[in-house]
Design a protein around this motif. Structure first.
Motif, PDB file in Angstrom:
ATOM      1  N   SER A 106      32.051  41.922  41.619  1.00 37.42           N
ATOM      2  CA  SER A 106      32.494  41.102  40.489  1.00 37.42           C
ATOM      3  C   SER A 106      32.850  42.022  39.337  1.00 37.42           C
ATOM      4  O   SER A 106      32.128  42.979  39.040  1.00 37.42           O
ATOM      5  CB  SER A 106      31.386  40.144  40.070  1.00 37.42           C
ATOM      6  OG  SER A 106      31.051  39.276  41.130  1.00 37.42           O
ATOM      7  N   LEU A 191      34.977  36.946  40.398  1.00 38.71           N
ATOM      8  CA  LEU A 191      33.621  36.744  40.927  1.00 38.71           C
ATOM      9  C   LEU A 191      33.653  36.948  42.426  1.00 38.71           C
ATOM     10  O   LEU A 191      34.415  36.267  43.136  1.00 38.71           O
ATOM     11  CB  LEU A 191      33.121  35.326  40.599  1.00 38.71           C
ATOM     12  CG  LEU A 191      31.713  34.979  41.053  1.00 38.71           C
ATOM     13  CD1 LEU A 191      30.680  35.751  40.231  1.00 38.71           C
ATOM     14  CD2 LEU A 191      31.462  33.474  40.949  1.00 38.71           C
ATOM     15  N   ARG A 192      32.862  37.837  42.889  1.00 39.53           N
ATOM     16  CA  ARG A 192      32.905  38.210  44.294  1.00 39.53           C
ATOM     17  C   ARG A 192      32.452  37.061  45.212  1.00 39.53           C
ATOM     18  O   ARG A 192      31.649  36.213  44.818  1.00 39.53           O
ATOM     19  CB  ARG A 192      31.981  39.398  44.550  1.00 39.53           C
ATOM     20  CG  ARG A 192      30.520  39.054  44.351  1.00 39.53           C
ATOM     21  CD  ARG A 192      29.610  40.222  44.689  1.00 39.53           C
ATOM     22  NE  ARG A 192      29.943  40.733  45.998  1.00 39.53           N
ATOM     23  CZ  ARG A 192      29.783  42.023  46.345  1.00 39.53           C
ATOM     24  NH1 ARG A 192      29.273  42.883  45.482  1.00 39.53           N
ATOM     25  NH2 ARG A 192      30.107  42.429  47.518  1.00 39.53           N
TER      26      ARG A 192
END
Ligand code: MG
Length: 269
Positions: A106, A191-192
């Motif tokens: 992220s 955002l991962r």
């Protein structure tokens, strides 16, 4: 990060436990829970913002400031060979796509890009200064000369392939492009995704994109790894580099910096 809440309640052992939402070779996110107004909750670290918007704050990792390509390499690990002129780097013939040497999850990314003026009218569609910013080496925010008049007379292409698109899935909400020859910028919060031990997606990636200060994606869920003419889908992975695409078209970049973003804690339920 371990559970650090100092609220002493009988149920704390359960509720304040560190929540691990993924494990194994993939992303591991440990999320701490806190009570409302917990005075022992660590206060956020101080970051000094830049004096001018678009410049890196104190905790940014500088990926390119015009000095050199030391933060970049080709996908095979060989040195990046894009040409540096002034404070910008430009795709060169056979320069190939490049990516950061470091891996990220992220993050917040600032990047500026410019497509050239004077491109012949016959150069259109996806060949008009095509590039792209790839998060974790997989998820592309498209870069393209999509400057257009109200009649879309300048460069027609498919909507999910124009500048600002999450390529192959979501067009930008609006076309905020500047004209060729002008510097443009993306400010992106990524955002991962998270995967469980079996490789199943437990949280899809999300992305918020400002193009020239205009929000074109608002916390959008990403469908999966970017593909061409194929619906995106996820395959499990860990951290990955930030990539810049060489599509064989001239394109320049400058002032690239990134901030790593931690998982944000939840409140105790
Ligand atoms: Mg592209």
């Amino acid at each position: 990060m371990k559970s650090t809440s100092a609220v002493k309640k009988p149920w704390m052992g359960l509720l304040a436990a560190t929540l691990t939402v993924a494990a194994g070779a993939y992303a591991v996110a440990e999320v701490t829970r806190y009570a409302v107004h917990d005075r022992n909750r660590p206060r956020p670290p101080v970051v000094t913002p830049a004096a001018q918007f678009g410049q890196p704050p104190s905790d940014a990792i500088i990926l390119f400031d015009g000095a050199d390509l030391s933060q970049w390499q080709k996908g095979n690990g060989s040195p990046a060979t894009w040409e540096i002129v002034g404070d910008a780097m430009t795709v060169t013939r056979k320069g190939g796509s490049i990516q950061t040497k470091r891996s990220f999850g992220s993050c917040q990314l600032h990047i500026e890009w410019k497509t050239p003026e004077g491109v012949p009218a016959r150069v259109t569609d996806q060949n008009r200064s095509n590039s792209g910013v790839f998060f974790m080496g997989r998820y592309e925010v498209q870069v393209l000369d999509s400057y257009t008049d109200d009649d879309y007379a300048t460069n027609k292409t498919y909507a999910d392939g124009q500048a600002g698109a999450i390529y192959g899935s979501h067009p930008p909400m609006v076309n905020a492009c500047r004209a060729p020859g002008q510097w443009q910028n993306y400010d992106i919060a990524f955002l991962r995704p998270l995967f469980d031990e079996k490789g199943n997606v437990v949280r899809k990636a999300r992305i918020t994109v400002f193009h020239n200060g205009v929000c074109v994606h608002n916390n959008l869920e990403i469908e999966g790894t970017t593909s061409h003419k194929v619906k995106a889908k996820y395959t499990p992975h860990g951290d990955g580099p930030i990539g810049l695409q060489d599509h064989g078209n001239p394109i320049s970049f400058r002032n690239i910096w990134v901030r790593e973003l931690p998982e944000q804690p939840y409140l105790i339920e």
